[in-house]
Motif scaffolding. Structure first.
Motif, PDB file in Angstrom:
ATOM      1  N   LEU A   1       1.006  -4.758 -14.147  1.00 13.15           N
ATOM      2  CA  LEU A   1       0.148  -3.780 -13.639  1.00 13.15           C
ATOM      3  C   LEU A   1       0.681  -2.630 -13.190  1.00 13.15           C
ATOM      4  O   LEU A   1       0.090  -1.738 -12.722  1.00 13.15           O
ATOM      5  CB  LEU A   1      -0.665  -4.372 -12.530  1.00 13.15           C
ATOM      6  CG  LEU A   1      -1.861  -5.412 -12.749  1.00 13.15           C
ATOM      7  CD1 LEU A   1      -2.331  -6.064 -11.753  1.00 13.15           C
ATOM      8  CD2 LEU A   1      -3.069  -4.854 -13.933  1.00 13.15           C
ATOM      9  N   GLY A   2       2.042  -2.645 -13.423  1.00 11.37           N
ATOM     10  CA  GLY A   2       2.887  -1.457 -12.972  1.00 11.37           C
ATOM     11  C   GLY A   2       3.623  -1.493 -11.482  1.00 11.37           C
ATOM     12  O   GLY A   2       3.942  -0.562 -11.101  1.00 11.37           O
ATOM     13  N   VAL A   3       3.522  -2.546 -10.955  1.00 13.86           N
ATOM     14  CA  VAL A   3       4.158  -2.820  -9.511  1.00 13.86           C
ATOM     15  C   VAL A   3       5.639  -2.773  -9.809  1.00 13.86           C
ATOM     16  O   VAL A   3       6.107  -3.688 -10.802  1.00 13.86           O
ATOM     17  CB  VAL A   3       3.279  -4.030  -8.995  1.00 13.86           C
ATOM     18  CG1 VAL A   3       4.235  -4.164  -7.550  1.00 13.86           C
ATOM     19  CG2 VAL A   3       2.139  -3.945  -8.474  1.00 13.86           C
ATOM     20  N   GLU A   4       6.244  -2.062  -8.973  1.00 16.07           N
ATOM     21  CA  GLU A   4       7.969  -2.152  -8.888  1.00 16.07           C
ATOM     22  C   GLU A   4       8.206  -3.037  -7.847  1.00 16.07           C
ATOM     23  O   GLU A   4       7.826  -3.077  -6.871  1.00 16.07           O
ATOM     24  CB  GLU A   4       8.582  -0.746  -8.524  1.00 16.07           C
ATOM     25  CG  GLU A   4       7.831   0.324  -9.617  1.00 16.07           C
ATOM     26  CD  GLU A   4       8.679   1.690  -9.337  1.00 16.07           C
ATOM     27  OE1 GLU A   4       9.550   1.658  -8.547  1.00 16.07           O
ATOM     28  OE2 GLU A   4       8.126   2.619  -9.597  1.00 16.07           O
ATOM     29  N   ILE A   5       8.976  -4.117  -8.491  1.00 16.02           N
ATOM     30  CA  ILE A   5       9.255  -5.187  -7.522  1.00 16.02           C
ATOM     31  C   ILE A   5      10.781  -5.215  -7.562  1.00 16.02           C
ATOM     32  O   ILE A   5      11.559  -5.301  -8.608  1.00 16.02           O
ATOM     33  CB  ILE A   5       8.810  -6.691  -8.055  1.00 16.02           C
ATOM     34  CG1 ILE A   5       7.522  -6.689  -7.914  1.00 16.02           C
ATOM     35  CG2 ILE A   5       9.206  -7.980  -6.970  1.00 16.02           C
ATOM     36  CD1 ILE A   5       6.921  -8.134  -8.546  1.00 16.02           C
ATOM     37  N   TYR A   6      11.536  -4.966  -6.408  1.00 14.20           N
ATOM     38  CA  TYR A   6      12.963  -5.086  -6.136  1.00 14.20           C
ATOM     39  C   TYR A   6      13.659  -6.374  -5.366  1.00 14.20           C
ATOM     40  O   TYR A   6      13.496  -6.407  -4.180  1.00 14.20           O
ATOM     41  CB  TYR A   6      13.276  -3.814  -5.410  1.00 14.20           C
ATOM     42  CG  TYR A   6      13.104  -2.592  -6.039  1.00 14.20           C
ATOM     43  CD1 TYR A   6      13.629  -2.194  -7.549  1.00 14.20           C
ATOM     44  CD2 TYR A   6      12.014  -1.696  -5.729  1.00 14.20           C
ATOM     45  CE1 TYR A   6      13.259  -1.251  -7.992  1.00 14.20           C
ATOM     46  CE2 TYR A   6      11.617  -0.556  -6.350  1.00 14.20           C
ATOM     47  CZ  TYR A   6      12.353  -0.271  -7.668  1.00 14.20           C
ATOM     48  OH  TYR A   6      11.966   0.910  -8.044  1.00 14.20           O
ATOM     49  N   PRO A   7      13.856  -7.309  -6.259  1.00 18.45           N
ATOM     50  CA  PRO A   7      14.584  -8.463  -5.819  1.00 18.45           C
ATOM     51  C   PRO A   7      15.891  -8.249  -5.164  1.00 18.45           C
ATOM     52  O   PRO A   7      16.486  -7.400  -5.574  1.00 18.45           O
ATOM     53  CB  PRO A   7      14.597  -9.672  -6.822  1.00 18.45           C
ATOM     54  CG  PRO A   7      14.364  -8.915  -7.845  1.00 18.45           C
ATOM     55  CD  PRO A   7      13.811  -7.600  -7.738  1.00 18.45           C
ATOM     56  N   GLY A   8      16.311  -9.218  -4.146  1.00 16.16           N
ATOM     57  CA  GLY A   8      17.841  -8.873  -3.541  1.00 16.16           C
ATOM     58  C   GLY A   8      17.867  -7.720  -2.487  1.00 16.16           C
ATOM     59  O   GLY A   8      19.089  -7.391  -2.376  1.00 16.16           O
ATOM     60  N   PHE A   9      16.768  -7.355  -2.263  1.00 14.94           N
ATOM     61  CA  PHE A   9      16.694  -6.226  -1.223  1.00 14.94           C
ATOM     62  C   PHE A   9      16.092  -6.427   0.060  1.00 14.94           C
ATOM     63  O   PHE A   9      14.952  -6.660  -0.041  1.00 14.94           O
ATOM     64  CB  PHE A   9      16.450  -4.640  -2.036  1.00 14.94           C
ATOM     65  CG  PHE A   9      17.393  -4.170  -2.841  1.00 14.94           C
ATOM     66  CD1 PHE A   9      18.267  -3.211  -2.676  1.00 14.94           C
ATOM     67  CD2 PHE A   9      17.025  -4.435  -4.024  1.00 14.94           C
ATOM     68  CE1 PHE A   9      19.282  -2.867  -3.392  1.00 14.94           C
ATOM     69  CE2 PHE A   9      17.856  -4.080  -5.215  1.00 14.94           C
ATOM     70  CZ  PHE A   9      18.797  -3.156  -4.675  1.00 14.94           C
ATOM     71  N   ALA A  10      16.812  -6.670   1.131  1.00 15.05           N
ATOM     72  CA  ALA A  10      16.259  -7.216   2.353  1.00 15.05           C
ATOM     73  C   ALA A  10      15.794  -5.864   3.044  1.00 15.05           C
ATOM     74  O   ALA A  10      16.637  -4.725   3.269  1.00 15.05           O
ATOM     75  CB  ALA A  10      17.192  -7.897   3.266  1.00 15.05           C
ATOM     76  N   ALA A  11      14.418  -5.779   3.728  1.00 16.78           N
ATOM     77  CA  ALA A  11      14.128  -4.852   4.410  1.00 16.78           C
ATOM     78  C   ALA A  11      14.566  -5.075   5.781  1.00 16.78           C
ATOM     79  O   ALA A  11      14.321  -5.941   6.596  1.00 16.78           O
ATOM     80  CB  ALA A  11      12.634  -4.811   4.697  1.00 16.78           C
ATOM     81  N   ALA A  12      15.702  -4.008   6.154  1.00 20.93           N
ATOM     82  CA  ALA A  12      16.077  -4.220   7.383  1.00 20.93           C
ATOM     83  C   ALA A  12      15.869  -3.457   8.718  1.00 20.93           C
ATOM     84  O   ALA A  12      16.319  -3.571   9.771  1.00 20.93           O
ATOM     85  CB  ALA A  12      17.727  -3.822   7.128  1.00 20.93           C
ATOM     86  N   GLU A  13      14.929  -2.458   8.413  1.00 20.94           N
ATOM     87  CA  GLU A  13      14.813  -1.289   9.490  1.00 20.94           C
ATOM     88  C   GLU A  13      13.192  -0.920   9.245  1.00 20.94           C
ATOM     89  O   GLU A  13      12.985  -0.546   8.159  1.00 20.94           O
ATOM     90  CB  GLU A  13      15.814  -0.348   9.381  1.00 20.94           C
ATOM     91  CG  GLU A  13      15.369   0.767  10.777  1.00 20.94           C
ATOM     92  CD  GLU A  13      16.647   1.896  10.609  1.00 20.94           C
ATOM     93  OE1 GLU A  13      16.137   2.835  11.166  1.00 20.94           O
ATOM     94  OE2 GLU A  13      17.646   1.738   9.748  1.00 20.94           O
ATOM     95  N   VAL A  14      12.818  -0.552  10.191  1.00 19.93           N
ATOM     96  CA  VAL A  14      11.289  -0.061  10.282  1.00 19.93           C
ATOM     97  C   VAL A  14      11.348   1.434  10.474  1.00 19.93           C
ATOM     98  O   VAL A  14      12.163   2.054  11.632  1.00 19.93           O
ATOM     99  CB  VAL A  14      10.221  -0.638  11.383  1.00 19.93           C
ATOM    100  CG1 VAL A  14       8.826   0.035  11.044  1.00 19.93           C
ATOM    101  CG2 VAL A  14      10.099  -2.120  10.839  1.00 19.93           C
ATOM    102  N   LEU A  15      11.010   2.303   9.844  1.00 21.09           N
ATOM    103  CA  LEU A  15      11.102   3.806   9.800  1.00 21.09           C
ATOM    104  C   LEU A  15       9.711   4.373  10.381  1.00 21.09           C
ATOM    105  O   LEU A  15       8.555   3.898  10.013  1.00 21.09           O
ATOM    106  CB  LEU A  15      11.451   4.690   8.576  1.00 21.09           C
ATOM    107  CG  LEU A  15      12.525   4.059   7.667  1.00 21.09           C
ATOM    108  CD1 LEU A  15      12.791   4.827   6.651  1.00 21.09           C
ATOM    109  CD2 LEU A  15      13.876   4.089   8.520  1.00 21.09           C
TER     110      LEU A  15
END
Length: 278
Positions: free
Chosen positions: A131-145
Motif C-alpha cells: 500500500l506504499g507504507v515505508e518500513i525501516y527495520p533495524g532502526f530503534a526509536a531512541a528519542e521523542v522530539l
C-alpha cells in the motif's frame, strides 16, 4: 556524547514506532482511508528488530475478527492462518494428576486459528508495503522530539557506531530525525518511549495499574502419533503454588509442531522463583 551531533531529518504525515500487529494495522488502515478519500499520505514505520516480526515471539491463538475488518480477503492474499482450533481443553494440575475443568467462554477458541505471530506480522508488513507504507527495520526509536509548545514533533533513531565509552567510533553514523503530523507509539509492553510519553502527559492518571506477566515458549516437534492438529490446552495449578498467578499452554499446529508455553504473573512473592525453571 561530548559534542552536539547534527542529524538529518525527514518529514512524514504519520510516523509509527513499532512494526508489530498494532503498528502495522494502523499503517494499513491509514493508507486504506486515504485511498478511499482520494488522498495521498506518507506513512513511515520504524522497527528495532532486524525485520518485521523478529520480536513477535508469541505462539498465538488468533481471533480473525479484526483481520476480517482490516483485510477481508486475507485468505486469498495468503495470510499464514491455516490451522483452525478443533478442540479446547482446560486442566487443573497437581504434581501427579490432571483434572479436566469446564471450557469457559474465555477459553472457547471455536473458529480461531493457531498461528505464529511472527509469521502473521511479516505478512502484515508485506500488505503494508504493497500500500506504499515505508518500513525501516533495524532502526530503534531512541528519542521523542517535541515542538516548542510541548506537543510531539516526531522521533529520532539511535546513533550507530558508538563505542563503550559513549564516543563515536570510525563507523559512527548519527541517528535520523523523523518529523510527523501524527506520531503513533506502538512499541508493545513497557516500550521505552511510551513510558516517557505516559509520564510526561500523565496518560495513566485515571487508570488502574497494569498487570504484567513473564511468558516463556518453546517449539517442540513431536512424533506424529502424539500430534493432534488443532488441539489447544491451557492449565492452572502445578508447578505454581496457590498464591502465584499463572499457567501453561500447549498448542498443536502444523507439521508435527507444538507450542509449549508457561506464563507467570510478575507479582509473585517468592524471590527464588524462576519462571523458566518452573
Amino acid at each position: 556524547m561530548t559534542e552536539t551531533i547534527e542529524r538529518d531529518s525527514m518529514q512524514y504525515d504519520v510516523v509509527i514506532v513499532g512494526a508489530g500487529p498494532s503498528g502495522l494495522s494502523a499503517a494499513i488502515k491509514l493508507k486504506q482511508l486515504a485511498e478511499k478519500n482520494g488522498r495521498e499520505i506518507s506513512v513511515c514505520v520504524v522497527e528495532k528488530g532486524s525485520e518485521a516480526g523478529a520480536h513477535s515471539l508469541a505462539g498465538a491463538i488468533i481471533d480473525p475478527i479484526s483481520l476480517n475488518e482490516l483485510i477481508p480477503d486475507w485468505k486469498e492474499k495468503g495470510a499464514p492462518l491455516t490451522r483452525t482450533v478443533t478442540k479446547d481443553r482446560v486442566l487443573f494440575l497437581t504434581e501427579k494428576k490432571a483434572f479436566n475443568l469446564p471450557v469457559t467462554p474465555n477459553f472457547d477458541n471455536h473458529a480461531n486459528y493457531i498461528a505464529s505471530l511472527g509469521e502473521v506480522v511479516r505478512w502484515l508488513a508485506e500488505q503494508a508495503e504493497n500500500l506504499g507504507v515505508e518500513i525501516y527495520p533495524g532502526f530503534a526509536a531512541a528519542e521523542v522530539l517535541y515542538h516548542e509548545d510541548g506537543s510531539v514533533k516526531g522521533i529520532a533513531t539511535g546513533n550507530m557506531g558508538v563505542g563503550k565509552d559513549d564516543e563515536p567510533t570510525d563507523s559512527f553514523q548519527p541517528g535520523m530525525e523523523l518529523w510527523a503530523q501524527q506520531t503513533i507509539f506502538a512499541e508493545g509492553c513497557r516500550g521505552s518511549l511510551s513510558k516517557q510519553i505516559i509520564e510526561r502527559f500523565q496518560l495513566d492518571q485515571n487508570s488502574e495499574p497494569q498487570t504484567y506477566g513473564l511468558g516463556i515458549k518453546e517449539i517442540w516437534e513431536v512424533p506424529s502419533e502424539k500430534h493432534q492438529p488443532g488441539l489447544v490446552m491451557h492449565s492452572a495449578g502445578w508447578p505454581l503454588d496457590s498464591k502465584t498467578y499463572g499457567g501453561s499452554f500447549i498448542y498443536h499446529f502444523d507439521e508435527n509442531k507444538v507450542a509449549v508455553g508457561f506464563v507467570v504473573g510478575l507479582d509473585y512473592q517468592n524471590p527464588y522463583l524462576s519462571p523458566f525453571e518452573e
